[in-house]
Enzyme design. Structure first.
Site, PDB file in Angstrom:
ATOM      1  N   ASN A  14       0.860  -1.187   0.000  1.00 47.89           N
ATOM      2  CA  ASN A  14       0.000   0.000   0.000  1.00 47.89           C
ATOM      3  C   ASN A  14       0.898   1.240   0.000  1.00 47.89           C
ATOM      4  O   ASN A  14       1.460   1.591   1.026  1.00 47.89           O
ATOM      5  CB  ASN A  14      -0.898  -0.029   1.252  1.00 47.89           C
ATOM      6  CG  ASN A  14      -1.726   1.236   1.395  1.00 47.89           C
ATOM      7  OD1 ASN A  14      -1.845   2.025   0.447  1.00 47.89           O
ATOM      8  ND2 ASN A  14      -2.301   1.438   2.566  1.00 47.89           N
ATOM      9  N   TRP A  15       0.992   1.871  -1.153  1.00 48.44           N
ATOM     10  CA  TRP A  15       1.895   3.031  -1.273  1.00 48.44           C
ATOM     11  C   TRP A  15       1.315   4.310  -0.682  1.00 48.44           C
ATOM     12  O   TRP A  15       2.001   5.316  -0.615  1.00 48.44           O
ATOM     13  CB  TRP A  15       2.255   3.246  -2.755  1.00 48.44           C
ATOM     14  CG  TRP A  15       3.461   2.481  -3.186  1.00 48.44           C
ATOM     15  CD1 TRP A  15       3.985   1.368  -2.582  1.00 48.44           C
ATOM     16  CD2 TRP A  15       4.308   2.762  -4.304  1.00 48.44           C
ATOM     17  NE1 TRP A  15       5.090   0.937  -3.259  1.00 48.44           N
ATOM     18  CE2 TRP A  15       5.312   1.779  -4.331  1.00 48.44           C
ATOM     19  CE3 TRP A  15       4.302   3.730  -5.299  1.00 48.44           C
ATOM     20  CZ2 TRP A  15       6.318   1.748  -5.286  1.00 48.44           C
ATOM     21  CZ3 TRP A  15       5.300   3.697  -6.273  1.00 48.44           C
ATOM     22  CH2 TRP A  15       6.298   2.723  -6.254  1.00 48.44           C
ATOM     23  N   LYS A  16       0.027   4.286  -0.335  1.00 48.05           N
ATOM     24  CA  LYS A  16      -0.620   5.497   0.202  1.00 48.05           C
ATOM     25  C   LYS A  16      -0.337   6.675  -0.733  1.00 48.05           C
ATOM     26  O   LYS A  16      -0.331   6.501  -1.945  1.00 48.05           O
ATOM     27  CB  LYS A  16      -0.159   5.747   1.633  1.00 48.05           C
ATOM     28  CG  LYS A  16      -0.272   4.486   2.506  1.00 48.05           C
ATOM     29  CD  LYS A  16      -0.059   4.741   3.963  1.00 48.05           C
ATOM     30  CE  LYS A  16      -0.149   3.426   4.719  1.00 48.05           C
ATOM     31  NZ  LYS A  16      -0.231   3.578   6.152  1.00 48.05           N
ATOM     32  N   HIS A  95      -9.851   1.240   5.044  1.00 47.82           N
ATOM     33  CA  HIS A  95      -8.548   1.488   5.668  1.00 47.82           C
ATOM     34  C   HIS A  95      -8.737   2.530   6.771  1.00 47.82           C
ATOM     35  O   HIS A  95      -9.509   3.478   6.616  1.00 47.82           O
ATOM     36  CB  HIS A  95      -7.537   1.984   4.623  1.00 47.82           C
ATOM     37  CG  HIS A  95      -6.146   2.013   5.165  1.00 47.82           C
ATOM     38  ND1 HIS A  95      -5.702   3.017   6.004  1.00 47.82           N
ATOM     39  CD2 HIS A  95      -5.110   1.154   5.004  1.00 47.82           C
ATOM     40  CE1 HIS A  95      -4.436   2.769   6.333  1.00 47.82           C
ATOM     41  NE2 HIS A  95      -4.057   1.646   5.750  1.00 47.82           N
ATOM     42  N   GLU A  97      -7.081   4.989   7.708  1.00 49.25           N
ATOM     43  CA  GLU A  97      -6.838   6.389   7.322  1.00 49.25           C
ATOM     44  C   GLU A  97      -8.062   6.955   6.614  1.00 49.25           C
ATOM     45  O   GLU A  97      -8.355   8.147   6.730  1.00 49.25           O
ATOM     46  CB  GLU A  97      -5.556   6.473   6.471  1.00 49.25           C
ATOM     47  CG  GLU A  97      -4.328   6.334   7.361  1.00 49.25           C
ATOM     48  CD  GLU A  97      -3.079   5.789   6.676  1.00 49.25           C
ATOM     49  OE1 GLU A  97      -3.025   5.760   5.436  1.00 49.25           O
ATOM     50  OE2 GLU A  97      -2.154   5.372   7.410  1.00 49.25           O
ATOM     51  N   GLU A 168      -5.654  -4.472  10.880  1.00 46.11           N
ATOM     52  CA  GLU A 168      -4.693  -3.384  10.972  1.00 46.11           C
ATOM     53  C   GLU A 168      -4.973  -2.550  12.219  1.00 46.11           C
ATOM     54  O   GLU A 168      -5.763  -1.586  12.168  1.00 46.11           O
ATOM     55  CB  GLU A 168      -4.795  -2.488   9.727  1.00 46.11           C
ATOM     56  CG  GLU A 168      -4.444  -3.195   8.443  1.00 46.11           C
ATOM     57  CD  GLU A 168      -3.787  -2.217   7.480  1.00 46.11           C
ATOM     58  OE1 GLU A 168      -2.666  -2.488   7.054  1.00 46.11           O
ATOM     59  OE2 GLU A 168      -4.397  -1.177   7.192  1.00 46.11           O
ATOM     60  N   GLY A 174       1.961   2.881  10.737  1.00 46.08           N
ATOM     61  CA  GLY A 174       2.865   4.012  10.539  1.00 46.08           C
ATOM     62  C   GLY A 174       3.552   4.478  11.810  1.00 46.08           C
ATOM     63  O   GLY A 174       4.186   5.533  11.838  1.00 46.08           O
ATOM     64  N   SER A 211       3.112  -1.541  10.529  1.00 43.27           N
ATOM     65  CA  SER A 211       4.564  -1.520  10.758  1.00 43.27           C
ATOM     66  C   SER A 211       5.245  -2.865  10.485  1.00 43.27           C
ATOM     67  O   SER A 211       6.190  -3.246  11.184  1.00 43.27           O
ATOM     68  CB  SER A 211       4.880  -1.034  12.180  1.00 43.27           C
ATOM     69  OG  SER A 211       4.399   0.288  12.353  1.00 43.27           O
ATOM     70  N   GLY A 232       2.651  -1.032   4.431  1.00 46.19           N
ATOM     71  CA  GLY A 232       2.634   0.377   4.050  1.00 46.19           C
ATOM     72  C   GLY A 232       4.036   0.885   3.767  1.00 46.19           C
ATOM     73  O   GLY A 232       4.631   0.589   2.734  1.00 46.19           O
TER      74      GLY A 232
HETATM   75  P1  PGA Z   1       2.533   0.743   7.748  1.00 45.66           P
HETATM   76  O1  PGA Z   1       1.077   0.881   7.069  1.00 45.66           O
HETATM   77  O2  PGA Z   1       3.111  -0.574   7.274  1.00 45.66           O
HETATM   78  O3  PGA Z   1       3.286   1.934   7.257  1.00 45.66           O
HETATM   79  O4  PGA Z   1       2.318   0.743   9.214  1.00 45.66           O
HETATM   80  C1  PGA Z   1       0.235  -0.233   6.917  1.00 45.66           C
HETATM   81  C2  PGA Z   1      -1.040   0.188   6.247  1.00 45.66           C
HETATM   82  O5  PGA Z   1      -1.557   1.260   6.564  1.00 45.66           O
HETATM   83  O6  PGA Z   1      -1.569  -0.520   5.376  1.00 45.66           O
END
Ligand code: PGA
Length: 253
Positions: A14-16, A95, A97, A168, A174, A211, A232
């Site tokens: 997931n590149w966000k 997600h 976010e 998650e 993050g 993470s 991520g």
């Molecule tokens: P992260 O994000 O690996 O940077 O914690 C995971 C995600 O949000 O899918």
């Protein structure tokens, strides 16, 4: 020790809101030569999807989010049809976010899930509790509520075959603070039980996200109910992403 789970691990990137065309082509090239025995799913920002389609890498790709209706006055949204036109086969739904920044409620997430499934996309449903919810002992209740909201609006005729669910925990995304293997296993087992009680033996892959890095992937991957990862930040570097995939293969095949 290697654990035979009867299905290949699924490792999603997931590149966000990261990446550009240059990074994308280098990444697709590196991951395209990656070892087998693992399924890869690439989730770049939507504007990069046509370029992924042009590069036609030997792995699946999809959206990071989806419009909850088929089309209409929804500024900024990407519809299921648009994702399909870019060759996408999957989309993230719910997600954290999006739940936080775009005020995605359980009902809105359920609508997104249904619209994706109806269109023939595989929705990757993300669920997870906040730190406050964990500390007050409500982790399982929260993820169960999030999953139940989707199952309630996705009756048996919807194409749920090959479903993917990502646990998650919000406090691990993050933050560099990864959930322990025991916590992940406990939450995944609870989610699988709930899934089975509603959907019987329909296949389900349960991913962990939060993470994940090369140095913690193996300990998580060998948990019996971990079928892969939603990665991520660490997915942006192809070598790190591939190291996570290798750690998963080593413990699950
Ligand atoms: P992260 O994000 O690996 O940077 O914690 C995971 C995600 O949000 O899918």
């Amino acid at each position: 020790m290697a654990v035979n789970k009867g299905q290949r691990p699924l490792i999603a990137a997931n590149w966000k809101a990261h990446g550009d065309r240059h990074e994308l082509s280098r990444w697709c090239e590196a991951v395209g030569t990656a070892p087998g025995n693992v399924d890869y799913l690439f989730l770049p920002p939507a504007v990069l999807l046509p370029m992924v389609q042009q590069l036609a890498p030997p792995f699946a790709w999809g959206g990071q989010d989806i419009c909850p209706v088929e089309q209409g006055s929804h500024t900024g949204e990407v519809t299921a049809a648009m994702l399909l036109e870019c060759g996408a086969s999957h989309t993230l739904v719910g997600h954290s976010e999006c739940r936080n920044l775009r005020a995605d409620t359980d009902d809105r997430v359920a609508a997104k899930y249904a619209v994706a499934a109806r269109a023939g996309l595989v929705p990757v449903l993300c669920v997870g509790e906040t730190l406050a919810e964990r500390e007050s002992g409500h982790s399982e209740a929260v993820v169960s509520r999030q999953l139940a909201a989707v199952l309630a609006t996705a009756p048996p005729p919807l194409p749920l075959v090959g479903a993917v669910l990502a646990y998650e925990p919000v406090w691990a995304i993050g933050t560099g603070c990864v959930a322990s293997p025991a916590v992940v296993q406990q939450m995944h087992a609870a989610l699988r039980r709930l899934w089975q009680s509603e959907r019987g033996g329909e296949s389900l892959r349960l991913l962990y996200g939060g993470s994940v890095k090369a140095d913690n992937a193996a300990a998580l991957a060998c948990q019996p109910d971990v079928d892969g990862f939603l990665v991520g930040r660490a997915s942006l570097v192809a070598t790190e992403f591939l190291a996570i995939a290798k750690a998963s293969i080593a413990t699950t095949s």
